[in-house]
Design a protein around this motif. Structure first.
Motif, PDB file in Angstrom:
ATOM      1  N   PRO A  73       0.841  -1.197   0.000  1.00  0.00           N
ATOM      2  CA  PRO A  73       0.000   0.000   0.000  1.00  0.00           C
ATOM      3  C   PRO A  73       0.880   1.253   0.000  1.00  0.00           C
ATOM      4  O   PRO A  73       1.930   1.294   0.644  1.00  0.00           O
ATOM      5  CB  PRO A  73      -0.787  -0.114   1.316  1.00  0.00           C
ATOM      6  CG  PRO A  73      -0.603  -1.519   1.785  1.00  0.00           C
ATOM      7  CD  PRO A  73       0.721  -1.949   1.266  1.00  0.00           C
ATOM      8  N   GLN A  74       0.407   2.276  -0.717  1.00  0.00           N
ATOM      9  CA  GLN A  74       1.165   3.528  -0.778  1.00  0.00           C
ATOM     10  C   GLN A  74       0.222   4.714  -0.780  1.00  0.00           C
ATOM     11  O   GLN A  74      -0.782   4.717  -1.486  1.00  0.00           O
ATOM     12  CB  GLN A  74       2.050   3.562  -2.032  1.00  0.00           C
ATOM     13  CG  GLN A  74       3.015   4.730  -2.064  1.00  0.00           C
ATOM     14  CD  GLN A  74       3.941   4.707  -3.274  1.00  0.00           C
ATOM     15  OE1 GLN A  74       3.804   5.521  -4.173  1.00  0.00           O
ATOM     16  NE2 GLN A  74       4.874   3.762  -3.305  1.00  0.00           N
ATOM     17  N   SER A  96      -1.791   2.068  -4.885  1.00  0.00           N
ATOM     18  CA  SER A  96      -1.844   3.495  -4.571  1.00  0.00           C
ATOM     19  C   SER A  96      -3.260   3.897  -4.187  1.00  0.00           C
ATOM     20  O   SER A  96      -4.221   3.577  -4.890  1.00  0.00           O
ATOM     21  CB  SER A  96      -1.393   4.321  -5.777  1.00  0.00           C
ATOM     22  OG  SER A  96      -1.647   5.694  -5.548  1.00  0.00           O
ATOM     23  N   LEU A  97      -3.365   4.646  -3.089  1.00  0.00           N
ATOM     24  CA  LEU A  97      -4.679   5.073  -2.596  1.00  0.00           C
ATOM     25  C   LEU A  97      -5.022   6.490  -3.017  1.00  0.00           C
ATOM     26  O   LEU A  97      -5.963   7.086  -2.485  1.00  0.00           O
ATOM     27  CB  LEU A  97      -4.718   4.958  -1.068  1.00  0.00           C
ATOM     28  CG  LEU A  97      -4.559   3.546  -0.512  1.00  0.00           C
ATOM     29  CD1 LEU A  97      -4.510   3.579   0.998  1.00  0.00           C
ATOM     30  CD2 LEU A  97      -5.680   2.641  -0.990  1.00  0.00           C
ATOM     31  N   ALA A 117      -8.917   7.421   2.954  1.00  0.00           N
ATOM     32  CA  ALA A 117      -7.509   7.341   3.343  1.00  0.00           C
ATOM     33  C   ALA A 117      -6.590   8.071   2.374  1.00  0.00           C
ATOM     34  O   ALA A 117      -5.464   8.423   2.737  1.00  0.00           O
ATOM     35  CB  ALA A 117      -7.085   5.880   3.444  1.00  0.00           C
ATOM     36  N   GLY A 118      -7.050   8.304   1.150  1.00  0.00           N
ATOM     37  CA  GLY A 118      -6.214   8.974   0.170  1.00  0.00           C
ATOM     38  C   GLY A 118      -6.292  10.485   0.208  1.00  0.00           C
ATOM     39  O   GLY A 118      -5.664  11.166  -0.613  1.00  0.00           O
ATOM     40  N   CYS A 119      -7.033  11.049   1.149  1.00  0.00           N
ATOM     41  CA  CYS A 119      -7.113  12.509   1.265  1.00  0.00           C
ATOM     42  C   CYS A 119      -5.757  13.070   1.701  1.00  0.00           C
ATOM     43  O   CYS A 119      -5.103  12.539   2.593  1.00  0.00           O
ATOM     44  CB  CYS A 119      -8.173  12.908   2.287  1.00  0.00           C
ATOM     45  SG  CYS A 119      -9.868  12.658   1.735  1.00  0.00           S
ATOM     46  N   ILE A 120      -5.359  14.160   1.073  1.00  0.00           N
ATOM     47  CA  ILE A 120      -4.118  14.835   1.443  1.00  0.00           C
ATOM     48  C   ILE A 120      -4.328  15.573   2.760  1.00  0.00           C
ATOM     49  O   ILE A 120      -5.375  16.184   2.985  1.00  0.00           O
ATOM     50  CB  ILE A 120      -3.679  15.798   0.318  1.00  0.00           C
ATOM     51  CG1 ILE A 120      -3.261  14.985  -0.910  1.00  0.00           C
ATOM     52  CG2 ILE A 120      -2.544  16.703   0.766  1.00  0.00           C
ATOM     53  CD1 ILE A 120      -2.963  15.815  -2.142  1.00  0.00           C
TER      54      ILE A 120
END
Length: 476
Positions: A73-74, A96-97, A117-120
């Motif tokens: 996971p990245q 990649s999320l 989870a992919g929110c900056i």
């Protein structure tokens, strides 16, 4: 199950889950996912997958468990221990999320935000601010790091003293297990004693037990008063009673207490555009003090003034300046946050992310400094960090005119020296960056056999097929 080399058929099946547009196989397009920012680790992969939904993550992990394909996971690829980088010489598939970047809900009254989870991180901060709320996690990489990675490494940052790290800032999680099962633990409760706390197993696990896909994060009221002071000291030892005075005077309003050496200030003023030494006199050490109050700006101003006046009159502080406005507050923090990148133009830098009890910091620093310079005469020590919570980034810059590669080759030797002294003071070799690949072998040296065995049992229970981020944290 042993990880396999994915066949063309398996790659095609995995790619079909996300669609060809989001299944990257070309060397140029996958290259940014294979190397971390320091350039210490570069991995290999035949495929980067960019799922757009939790269901797609579930399908990917289910198929990987059935076939033995390794998954890495990245998030934003900003980690410092290579936990997000696929192994060299293996055929790990990068997950990649970055497309899972939706704000699902925000509840200002309940002081929570629910996010993919992919929110900056910076986007979470902005959304909270738009609702007159604060999400306090603050990192130098906040413009590119992602919430899933922050949770997976239990990120700390500059506000841990007042708000805690990510473990304290998270109420609930959504996680896709290696089997493809989805655990919906997106609870918004501050009190919930119904069984084992599964959430805490995944926070800090670095993607070795499952993939975090969503989180319930705590918000706080925006502070009404904010003051930042910058003080020059003659020694690290003087920082301890200054911290004690600040804690006693300010209580929970003390949100930051950052320690910096003269060398770090010189590096940032030399290499970071717009940065200058805030004081007109030279000092051996500096402390940045951040005070945030919930009632008024006047309270923050009074606290900072009283603290610095008392410290100067008592001989703890030699000189100090207080930011007059928000621009100056940001400028002082910018210097602190630039201290790590400012070392890069100076050549090789051997870095340590360690913690010791706050009261032991001066003794640890003195002993470590002497041992490092004895091993590498001319080594330039740039140790700085979050003194308020005991976290020191003990970085060693190469001697002037030394060969960079030769210096970097001594990283394991410096690890043994610094980490050995850290353990003498009952500290930790990883305060906030995680274990990843960089410190995996070190972990077995500093944790007891029973602790390592318990970790391995947990790993086997959650990931019997051994597909989740193999060879990270624990040896596969």
């Amino acid at each position: 199950m042993t990880n396999i080399l994915p066949s063309p058929d398996l790659i095609a099946r995995l790619a079909a889950i996300v669609g060809d547009r989001y299944a990257l196989t070309g060397q140029a397009e996958i290259a940014p996912y294979l190397i971390e920012s320091r350039g210490l680790y570069k991995g290999n992969t035949p495929l980067v997958l960019k799922p757009g939904s939790v269901d797609e993550v579930s399908q990917i992990l289910k198929l990987a468990s059935e076939t033995g394909a390794a998954i890495v996971p990245q998030g934003g690829n900003t980690g410092h221990v290579a936990g997000q980088i696929p192994r060299t010489g293996a055929a790990d598939i990068v997950l990649s999320l970055e497309r899972l970047n939706r704000i699902r809900d925000i509840d200002p009254i309940g002081n929570v935000i629910v996010a993919d989870a992919g929110c900056i991180l910076a986007d979470i901060q902005k959304v909270a601010e738009a609702h007159n709320r604060l999400f306090p996690l603050s990192l130098g990489s906040q413009g590119s790091c992602r919430i899933g990675g922050n949770l997976s490494t239990n990120a700390g940052g500059t506000a841990v003293l007042a708000y805690g790290n990510m473990r304290q800032l998270c109420l609930g999680l959504e996680v896709v297990l290696p089997t493809g099962e989805i655990w919906d633990g997106l609870r918004r409760l501050k009190k919930d004693n119904t069984g084992y706390d599964l959430r805490d197993l995944f926070i800090g696990a670095e993607g070795t037990l499952g993939v975090i896909t969503g989180a319930v994060l705590k918000l706080f009221p925006q502070p009404l008063g904010h003051q930042v002071g910058f003080a020059g000291l003659k020694s690290v030892a003087d920082a301890l009673p200054l911290f004690d005075k600040a804690s006693s005077l300010c209580g929970a309003a003390l949100t930051g207490f950052e320690l910096m050496p003269r060398l770090g200030v010189e590096f940032t003023a030399k290499h970071i555009p717009g940065v200058r030494d805030p004081l007109d006199t030279v000092h051996a050490w500096y402390v940045l003090i951040d005070i945030s109050t919930s009632d008024s700006a006047e309270t923050a101003e009074r606290m900072m003034s009283e603290l610095l006046e008392t410290a100067i009159s008592g001989g703890l502080v030699e000189n100090a300046v207080v930011a007059a406005n928000e621009a100056q507050r940001k400028s002082l923090w910018h210097m602190r946050e630039s201290m790590s990148p400012a070392q890069k133009p100076e050549g090789g830098s051997i870095k340590h992310d360690v913690s010791v009890p706050v009261s032991s910091i001066p003794a640890f620093m003195a002993e470590a400094d002497a041992a490092v310079v004895a091993a590498i005469p001319g080594a330039r020590i740039c140790a700085f960090g979050h003194m308020g919570d005991g976290n020191i980034h003990y970085n060693i810059s190469q001697p002037v005119s030394a060969d960079k590669d030769t210096f970097i080759s001594r990283w394991p030797e410096m690890n043994a020296i610094v980490h050995g002294i850290v353990m003498k003071y009952n500290g930790s070799i990883s305060a906030e960056h995680g274990i990843g690949q960089l410190k995996r072998d070190e972990l077995a040296k500093v944790r007891s056999p029973i602790e390592i065995d318990l970790m391995q049992r947990i790993k086997r229970a959650f990931d019997p097929a051994g597909i989740m981020n193999p060879d990270k944290v624990l040896k596969a």
